[in-house]
Design a protein around this motif. Sequence first.
Motif, short mmCIF file in Angstrom:
data_model
loop_
_atom_site.label_atom_id
_atom_site.label_comp_id
_atom_site.label_asym_id
_atom_site.label_seq_id
_atom_site.Cartn_x
_atom_site.Cartn_y
_atom_site.Cartn_z
N ILE A 3 0.85 -1.18 0.00
CA ILE A 3 0.00 0.00 0.00
C ILE A 3 0.89 1.23 0.00
O ILE A 3 1.92 1.26 0.68
N THR A 4 0.49 2.23 -0.78
CA THR A 4 1.24 3.48 -0.84
C THR A 4 0.29 4.66 -0.73
O THR A 4 -0.87 4.59 -1.15
N GLY A 5 0.80 5.73 -0.15
CA GLY A 5 0.06 6.99 -0.06
C GLY A 5 0.94 8.07 -0.65
O GLY A 5 2.16 7.98 -0.60
N ALA A 6 0.31 9.10 -1.21
CA ALA A 6 1.07 10.13 -1.91
C ALA A 6 0.67 11.54 -1.46
O ALA A 6 -0.35 11.74 -0.81
N GLU A 7 1.51 12.49 -1.85
CA GLU A 7 1.30 13.88 -1.50
C GLU A 7 -0.01 14.43 -2.07
O GLU A 7 -0.63 15.32 -1.49
N ASP A 8 -0.46 13.88 -3.20
CA ASP A 8 -1.71 14.36 -3.82
C ASP A 8 -2.96 13.76 -3.18
O ASP A 8 -4.08 14.00 -3.64
N GLY A 9 -2.81 12.96 -2.12
CA GLY A 9 -3.93 12.35 -1.43
C GLY A 9 -4.33 10.99 -1.95
O GLY A 9 -5.25 10.36 -1.42
N SER A 10 -3.65 10.50 -2.97
CA SER A 10 -4.01 9.20 -3.52
C SER A 10 -3.46 8.06 -2.67
O SER A 10 -2.40 8.18 -2.06
N GLN A 32 -8.00 14.44 0.81
CA GLN A 32 -7.93 15.69 0.05
C GLN A 32 -6.53 16.30 0.04
O GLN A 32 -6.27 17.21 -0.72
N GLU A 33 -5.65 15.78 0.92
CA GLU A 33 -4.29 16.30 1.04
C GLU A 33 -3.33 15.14 1.23
O GLU A 33 -3.72 13.98 1.17
N SER A 34 -2.08 15.46 1.49
CA SER A 34 -1.00 14.48 1.59
C SER A 34 -1.33 13.33 2.56
O SER A 34 -1.82 13.56 3.66
N VAL A 35 -1.03 12.11 2.12
CA VAL A 35 -1.18 10.92 2.96
C VAL A 35 0.17 10.68 3.63
O VAL A 35 1.19 10.53 2.98
N GLU A 36 0.16 10.64 4.96
CA GLU A 36 1.39 10.55 5.75
C GLU A 36 1.69 9.15 6.26
O GLU A 36 2.83 8.85 6.61
N ALA A 37 0.67 8.27 6.34
CA ALA A 37 0.88 6.93 6.90
C ALA A 37 -0.12 5.96 6.29
O ALA A 37 -1.27 6.33 6.03
N VAL A 38 0.33 4.72 6.06
CA VAL A 38 -0.53 3.67 5.51
C VAL A 38 -0.17 2.33 6.15
O VAL A 38 0.92 2.18 6.69
N GLY A 39 -1.09 1.35 6.09
CA GLY A 39 -0.78 0.03 6.60
C GLY A 39 -1.94 -0.93 6.47
O GLY A 39 -3.06 -0.53 6.16
N PHE A 40 -1.64 -2.22 6.71
CA PHE A 40 -2.62 -3.30 6.64
C PHE A 40 -2.88 -3.88 8.02
O PHE A 40 -1.98 -3.95 8.86
N SER A 41 -4.09 -4.37 8.25
CA SER A 41 -4.44 -5.10 9.46
C SER A 41 -3.90 -6.52 9.36
O SER A 41 -3.95 -7.13 8.29
N ALA A 42 -3.45 -7.06 10.49
CA ALA A 42 -3.02 -8.45 10.52
C ALA A 42 -4.20 -9.39 10.78
O ALA A 42 -4.09 -10.58 10.57
#
Length: 151
Positions: A3-10, A32-42
């Motif tokens: 999983i990836t997050g980007a500055e454009d909110g995607s 709507q703005e930058s994504v700073e953290a992402v992750g999956f549930s175990a």
Amino acid sequence: MAITGAEDGSVRISSIGQSSQHRVLPQLTGHQESVEAVGFSAQLPLAASAGVDCCLRVWEYNTCVERATCVHPDVVTRMAWHPTMPMVITGCADGVARCWDLRTGGLVQQYRGHTAVIQDLVLSPDGSMLLTGSDDNTAKVFLTTGGSAAN
């Protein structure tokens, strides 16, 4: 899966099997703005993303459908999945760490004590302790069952 997050909110989830099986799933929209953290549930087929728009968004990654939005009073800087329960801890620019139940999207606990942005956090391997680091030049250890802190 990745999983990836980007500055454009995607936010994007990709299947990263063998190169012939690599597949990018549809973009997860909502930030709507930058994504700073992402992750999956175990534990559950869930992913989460958090960012500058003051939201933690929970996604069912099999269907790419948003399951919950957890609204914060300030920018979300970090997040960590609980190792044994379907919960996420977020660190916020208001200096508060928050625990969210991802089955319901409800706030379970707040961990207070910092006076500046939480820049990082980590849960112990059994999930019983939370370590946070802040721009207030302190690190705090919280017991996740009681919400108390030690400097």
